[in-house]
Design a protein around this motif. Structure first.
Motif, PDB file in Angstrom:
ATOM      1  N   GLY A 163       0.834  -1.186   0.000  1.00 52.82           N
ATOM      2  CA  GLY A 163       0.000   0.000   0.000  1.00 52.82           C
ATOM      3  C   GLY A 163       0.874   1.242   0.000  1.00 52.82           C
ATOM      4  N   PHE A 164       0.260   2.384  -0.282  1.00 53.06           N
ATOM      5  CA  PHE A 164       1.001   3.643  -0.344  1.00 53.06           C
ATOM      6  C   PHE A 164       0.383   4.646   0.613  1.00 53.06           C
ATOM      7  CE2 PHE A 164       2.352   1.471  -4.053  1.00 53.06           C
ATOM      8  CZ  PHE A 164       3.600   1.980  -4.369  1.00 53.06           C
ATOM      9  N   ALA A 165       1.200   5.106   1.552  1.00 55.10           N
ATOM     10  CA  ALA A 165       0.703   6.069   2.534  1.00 55.10           C
ATOM     11  C   ALA A 165       0.503   7.438   1.923  1.00 55.10           C
ATOM     12  CB  ALA A 165       1.671   6.156   3.711  1.00 55.10           C
ATOM     13  N   ASP A 166       1.416   7.846   1.031  1.00 51.83           N
ATOM     14  CA  ASP A 166       1.438   9.236   0.566  1.00 51.83           C
ATOM     15  C   ASP A 166       0.943   9.434  -0.856  1.00 51.83           C
ATOM     16  OD1 ASP A 166       3.585   7.971  -0.622  1.00 51.83           O
ATOM     17  OD2 ASP A 166       5.101   9.404   0.066  1.00 51.83           O
ATOM     18  N   ARG A 167       0.263   8.417  -1.414  1.00 49.46           N
ATOM     19  CA  ARG A 167      -0.282   8.540  -2.760  1.00 49.46           C
ATOM     20  C   ARG A 167      -1.795   8.388  -2.741  1.00 49.46           C
ATOM     21  NH1 ARG A 167       2.410   7.495  -7.350  1.00 49.46           N
ATOM     22  NH2 ARG A 167       0.483   8.354  -8.205  1.00 49.46           N
ATOM     23  N   GLY A 168      -2.464   9.174  -3.580  1.00 50.64           N
ATOM     24  CA  GLY A 168      -3.894   9.029  -3.730  1.00 50.64           C
ATOM     25  C   GLY A 168      -4.239   7.791  -4.545  1.00 50.64           C
ATOM     26  N   TYR A 169      -5.433   7.266  -4.309  1.00 52.87           N
ATOM     27  CA  TYR A 169      -5.903   6.062  -4.995  1.00 52.87           C
ATOM     28  C   TYR A 169      -7.050   6.376  -5.944  1.00 52.87           C
ATOM     29  CZ  TYR A 169      -3.199   2.676  -2.292  1.00 52.87           C
ATOM     30  OH  TYR A 169      -2.182   1.926  -1.762  1.00 52.87           O
ATOM     31  N   ALA A 170      -7.094   5.632  -7.049  1.00 56.50           N
ATOM     32  CA  ALA A 170      -8.238   5.650  -7.956  1.00 56.50           C
ATOM     33  C   ALA A 170      -9.295   4.678  -7.425  1.00 56.50           C
ATOM     34  CB  ALA A 170      -7.803   5.239  -9.361  1.00 56.50           C
ATOM     35  N   PRO A 171     -10.539   4.783  -7.886  1.00 57.66           N
ATOM     36  CA  PRO A 171     -11.593   3.900  -7.372  1.00 57.66           C
ATOM     37  C   PRO A 171     -11.320   2.416  -7.588  1.00 57.66           C
ATOM     38  CG  PRO A 171     -12.558   5.749  -8.553  1.00 57.66           C
ATOM     39  CD  PRO A 171     -11.081   5.824  -8.790  1.00 57.66           C
ATOM     40  N   ASP A 172     -10.531   2.055  -8.622  1.00 58.64           N
ATOM     41  CA  ASP A 172     -10.252   0.642  -8.875  1.00 58.64           C
ATOM     42  C   ASP A 172      -9.087   0.106  -8.048  1.00 58.64           C
ATOM     43  OD1 ASP A 172      -8.042   1.767 -10.120  1.00 58.64           O
ATOM     44  OD2 ASP A 172      -8.353   0.767 -12.046  1.00 58.64           O
ATOM     45  N   GLY A 173      -8.487   0.952  -7.204  1.00 54.33           N
ATOM     46  CA  GLY A 173      -7.387   0.510  -6.365  1.00 54.33           C
ATOM     47  C   GLY A 173      -6.008   0.776  -6.935  1.00 54.33           C
ATOM     48  N   SER A 174      -5.939   1.295  -8.158  1.00 54.57           N
ATOM     49  CA  SER A 174      -4.654   1.709  -8.709  1.00 54.57           C
ATOM     50  C   SER A 174      -4.303   3.096  -8.167  1.00 54.57           C
ATOM     51  CB  SER A 174      -4.697   1.715 -10.243  1.00 54.57           C
ATOM     52  OG  SER A 174      -5.677   2.624 -10.719  1.00 54.57           O
ATOM     53  N   LEU A 175      -3.073   3.531  -8.402  1.00 52.04           N
ATOM     54  CA  LEU A 175      -2.643   4.824  -7.887  1.00 52.04           C
ATOM     55  C   LEU A 175      -3.140   5.950  -8.789  1.00 52.04           C
ATOM     56  CD1 LEU A 175       1.021   3.991  -6.817  1.00 52.04           C
ATOM     57  CD2 LEU A 175      -1.064   3.989  -5.423  1.00 52.04           C
ATOM     58  N   TRP A 176      -3.565   7.030  -8.171  1.00 58.88           N
ATOM     59  CA  TRP A 176      -4.018   8.211  -8.909  1.00 58.88           C
ATOM     60  C   TRP A 176      -2.825   8.792  -9.663  1.00 58.88           C
ATOM     61  CZ3 TRP A 176      -8.832   9.242  -9.827  1.00 58.88           C
ATOM     62  CH2 TRP A 176      -9.235  10.519 -10.237  1.00 58.88           C
ATOM     63  N   PRO A 177      -2.965   9.138 -10.933  1.00 56.71           N
ATOM     64  CA  PRO A 177      -1.810   9.559 -11.736  1.00 56.71           C
ATOM     65  C   PRO A 177      -1.093  10.782 -11.169  1.00 56.71           C
ATOM     66  CG  PRO A 177      -3.705   9.111 -13.134  1.00 56.71           C
ATOM     67  CD  PRO A 177      -4.209   9.099 -11.719  1.00 56.71           C
ATOM     68  N   ARG A 178       0.235  10.709 -11.172  1.00 62.89           N
ATOM     69  CA  ARG A 178       1.045  11.858 -10.766  1.00 62.89           C
ATOM     70  C   ARG A 178       0.733  13.057 -11.665  1.00 62.89           C
ATOM     71  NH1 ARG A 178       5.611  11.569  -7.536  1.00 62.89           N
ATOM     72  NH2 ARG A 178       6.049   9.503  -6.667  1.00 62.89           N
ATOM     73  N   GLY A 179       0.766  14.236 -11.095  1.00 60.49           N
ATOM     74  CA  GLY A 179       0.461  15.441 -11.851  1.00 60.49           C
ATOM     75  C   GLY A 179      -0.979  15.863 -11.736  1.00 60.49           C
ATOM     76  N   GLN A 180      -1.842  14.959 -11.257  1.00 59.02           N
ATOM     77  CA  GLN A 180      -3.242  15.313 -11.056  1.00 59.02           C
ATOM     78  C   GLN A 180      -3.491  15.618  -9.581  1.00 59.02           C
ATOM     79  OE1 GLN A 180      -6.189  12.793 -12.840  1.00 59.02           O
ATOM     80  NE2 GLN A 180      -4.970  12.386 -14.669  1.00 59.02           N
ATOM     81  N   GLU A 181      -4.437  16.489  -9.339  1.00 60.98           N
ATOM     82  CA  GLU A 181      -4.750  16.878  -7.969  1.00 60.98           C
ATOM     83  C   GLU A 181      -5.126  15.660  -7.135  1.00 60.98           C
ATOM     84  OE1 GLU A 181      -7.693  19.969  -5.523  1.00 60.98           O
ATOM     85  OE2 GLU A 181      -7.734  19.885  -7.718  1.00 60.98           O
ATOM     86  N   GLY A 182      -4.530  15.550  -5.967  1.00 61.96           N
ATOM     87  CA  GLY A 182      -4.805  14.423  -5.083  1.00 61.96           C
ATOM     88  C   GLY A 182      -3.836  13.278  -5.213  1.00 61.96           C
ATOM     89  N   ALA A 183      -2.877  13.367  -6.142  1.00 62.90           N
ATOM     90  CA  ALA A 183      -1.940  12.265  -6.354  1.00 62.90           C
ATOM     91  C   ALA A 183      -0.964  12.108  -5.205  1.00 62.90           C
ATOM     92  CB  ALA A 183      -1.182  12.459  -7.663  1.00 62.90           C
ATOM     93  N   THR A 203      -8.835   2.229   2.254  1.00 66.40           N
ATOM     94  CA  THR A 203      -8.664   3.674   2.265  1.00 66.40           C
ATOM     95  C   THR A 203      -9.767   4.270   1.401  1.00 66.40           C
ATOM     96  OG1 THR A 203      -7.082   5.491   2.059  1.00 66.40           O
ATOM     97  CG2 THR A 203      -7.088   3.859   0.283  1.00 66.40           C
ATOM     98  N   ARG A 204      -9.738   5.579   1.258  1.00 67.45           N
ATOM     99  CA  ARG A 204     -10.746   6.260   0.450  1.00 67.45           C
ATOM    100  C   ARG A 204     -10.089   6.806  -0.807  1.00 67.45           C
ATOM    101  NH1 ARG A 204     -15.783   7.537   1.606  1.00 67.45           N
ATOM    102  NH2 ARG A 204     -15.466   7.100   3.822  1.00 67.45           N
ATOM    103  N   ALA A 205     -10.682   6.516  -1.956  1.00 67.51           N
ATOM    104  CA  ALA A 205     -10.158   7.008  -3.223  1.00 67.51           C
ATOM    105  C   ALA A 205     -10.276   8.522  -3.300  1.00 67.51           C
ATOM    106  CB  ALA A 205     -10.904   6.366  -4.394  1.00 67.51           C
ATOM    107  N   VAL A 206      -9.509   9.118  -4.202  1.00 72.06           N
ATOM    108  CA  VAL A 206      -9.567  10.565  -4.415  1.00 72.06           C
ATOM    109  C   VAL A 206     -10.992  11.014  -4.719  1.00 72.06           C
ATOM    110  CG1 VAL A 206      -8.795  12.413  -5.961  1.00 72.06           C
ATOM    111  CG2 VAL A 206      -7.157  10.705  -5.146  1.00 72.06           C
ATOM    112  N   SER A 207     -11.743  10.160  -5.419  1.00 70.79           N
ATOM    113  CA  SER A 207     -13.117  10.483  -5.795  1.00 70.79           C
ATOM    114  C   SER A 207     -14.145  10.075  -4.749  1.00 70.79           C
ATOM    115  CB  SER A 207     -13.446   9.816  -7.137  1.00 70.79           C
ATOM    116  OG  SER A 207     -13.043   8.461  -7.129  1.00 70.79           O
ATOM    117  N   GLY A 208     -13.699   9.540  -3.604  1.00 67.19           N
ATOM    118  CA  GLY A 208     -14.598   9.299  -2.488  1.00 67.19           C
ATOM    119  C   GLY A 208     -14.972   7.865  -2.198  1.00 67.19           C
ATOM    120  N   GLU A 209     -14.743   6.949  -3.126  1.00 68.34           N
ATOM    121  CA  GLU A 209     -15.120   5.553  -2.900  1.00 68.34           C
ATOM    122  C   GLU A 209     -14.167   4.857  -1.923  1.00 68.34           C
ATOM    123  OE1 GLU A 209     -16.164   6.571  -7.230  1.00 68.34           O
ATOM    124  OE2 GLU A 209     -14.531   6.962  -5.812  1.00 68.34           O
ATOM    125  N   GLU A 210     -14.692   3.871  -1.201  1.00 67.74           N
ATOM    126  CA  GLU A 210     -13.854   3.021  -0.361  1.00 67.74           C
ATOM    127  C   GLU A 210     -13.102   2.031  -1.244  1.00 67.74           C
ATOM    128  OE1 GLU A 210     -13.977   2.587   3.650  1.00 67.74           O
ATOM    129  OE2 GLU A 210     -13.820   4.616   2.831  1.00 67.74           O
TER     130      GLU A 210
END
Length: 253
Positions: A163-183, A203-210
Motif C-alpha cells: 500500500g502507499f501512505a502518501d499517494r492518492g488512490y483511484a476507485p479501482d485501487g490503482s494509484l491516482w496519476p502523478r500530476g493530477q490533484e490528489g496524487a 482507504t478512500r479514493a480521491v473520488s470518495g469511494e472506499e
C-alpha cells in the motif's frame, strides 16, 4: 484484540540529502540500482545505511531512463525488460556482497511498476528477473486492480501486497496519476491513510469511494524534502495506533 503488523518501506538510493533520516524510520529500503537512478557509489552508501539501522535492503529496478527518473511510459519487448531488470538487480547484488549485505526483496520503480499493475506480460517479465536473481520476496501493488502479485506468485515468488501512505488512490485501487490533484498526500493525510491501511486494509479514493488495500508493506517516498518528517510522523502514527512496524520475513522455500 488482533495485533496489526506492517512493514514500512521507502524508495532510496536516489540522491536525496534526507536519506539517512528516512532510513532511521523505516524497516525496509528499496535501493535504486542504476536504471532510473543510482550507481555503485550510491548503492554502497545506501547499503551501509541500511546495515547501520537494521533495515532490510531490496532492489528497486526501473526503466533505464535517468533523464525521466523512470517516470516516463516506455515500451520494450518482454525479454528486454527481463534483461535490464535482471542486470540492475545483479549490479546491486555485487555491491551488497562486498558489503556483507544479503538482499531481502525486489520492488519495481515508478512507471515500470505502474504499467505492470495492469499489464500481465510486463508483470511476468519483471517477476521473471526477480526469480532469476534468487531473491524470493517481491513487493507489488495490493488489491484486485493489480496483476503484479499474481504473476510473481506464479513464478514461485513470495508476493507481498504493498500500500502507499502518501499517494492518492483511484476507485479501482490503482494509484491516482502523478500530476493530477490528489496524487500526492501531505504528511498529515499520509499518516492517516497509512494507519487506516495498516489497521483496516482500506482507504478512500480521491473520488470518495472506499478501496480495499490488503497490504503487508506500506510505502512512503524518500526523494522529497519532506520525506524525513513524513517518515517520522508516519512511524509514530502507526505505533501510536497499536500497529507493530516490522520487517517482513521471507517465506521459507
Amino acid at each position: 484484540m488482533a495485533q496489526h503488523t506492517i512493514d514500512l518501506n521507502a524508495d532510496l538510493g536516489e540522491g536525496s540529502a534526507h536519506e539517512e533520516a528516512v532510513m532511521a524510520s523505516v524497516t525496509s529500503a528499496n535501493i535504486a540500482c542504476g536504471g532510473h537512478a543510482g550507481d555503485a557509489s550510491t548503492m554502497r552508501d545506501s547499503l551501509r545505511l541500511a546495515a547501520r539501522f537494521g533495515v532490510a535492503a531490496g532492489a528497486h529496478p526501473g526503466f533505464p531512463d535517468p533523464e525521466g527518473f523512470g517516470r516516463r511510459e516506455l515500451h520494450f519487448p518482454p525479454d528486454q525488460v527481463t534483461a535490464f531488470v535482471r542486470e540492475q538487480i545483479e549490479a546491486l547484488k555485487v555491491v551488497a556482497a562486498r558489503e556483507g549485505v544479503r538482499l531481502h526483496h525486489v520492488k519495481p520503480h515508478g512507471m515500470l511498476y505502474n504499467m505492470a499493475v495492469k499489464d500481465a506480460v510486463l508483470a511476468r517479465a519483471i517477476a521473471q528477473a526477480a526469480a532469476d536473481s534468487g531473491i524470493g520476496l517481491y513487493y507489488g501493488l495490493a488489491g484486485s486492480a493489480s496483476v503484479m502479485l499474481r504473476e510473481a506468485a506464479a513464478l514461485g515468488l513470495d508476493a507481498l501486497g504493498e500500500g502507499f501512505a502518501d499517494r492518492g488512490y483511484a476507485p479501482d485501487g490503482s494509484l491516482w496519476p502523478r500530476g493530477q490533484e490528489g496524487a500526492l498526500l501531505p504528511a498529515a493525510g499520509a499518516a492517516l491513510q497509512g494507519v487506516r491501511i495498516a489497521r483496516e486494509g482500506v482507504t478512500r479514493a480521491v473520488s470518495g469511494e472506499e478501496v480495499a488495500v490488503p497490504a503487508r508493506t506500506l510505502c512512503l517516498h524518500g526523494d522529497g524534502a519532506e520525506a524525513a518528517g513524513l517518515a517520522r510522523e508516519l512511524r509514530a502514527a502507526l505505533e501510536g495506533a497499536g500497529v507493530q512496524v516490522t520487517t517482513p520475513v521471507p517465506r521459507q522455500p
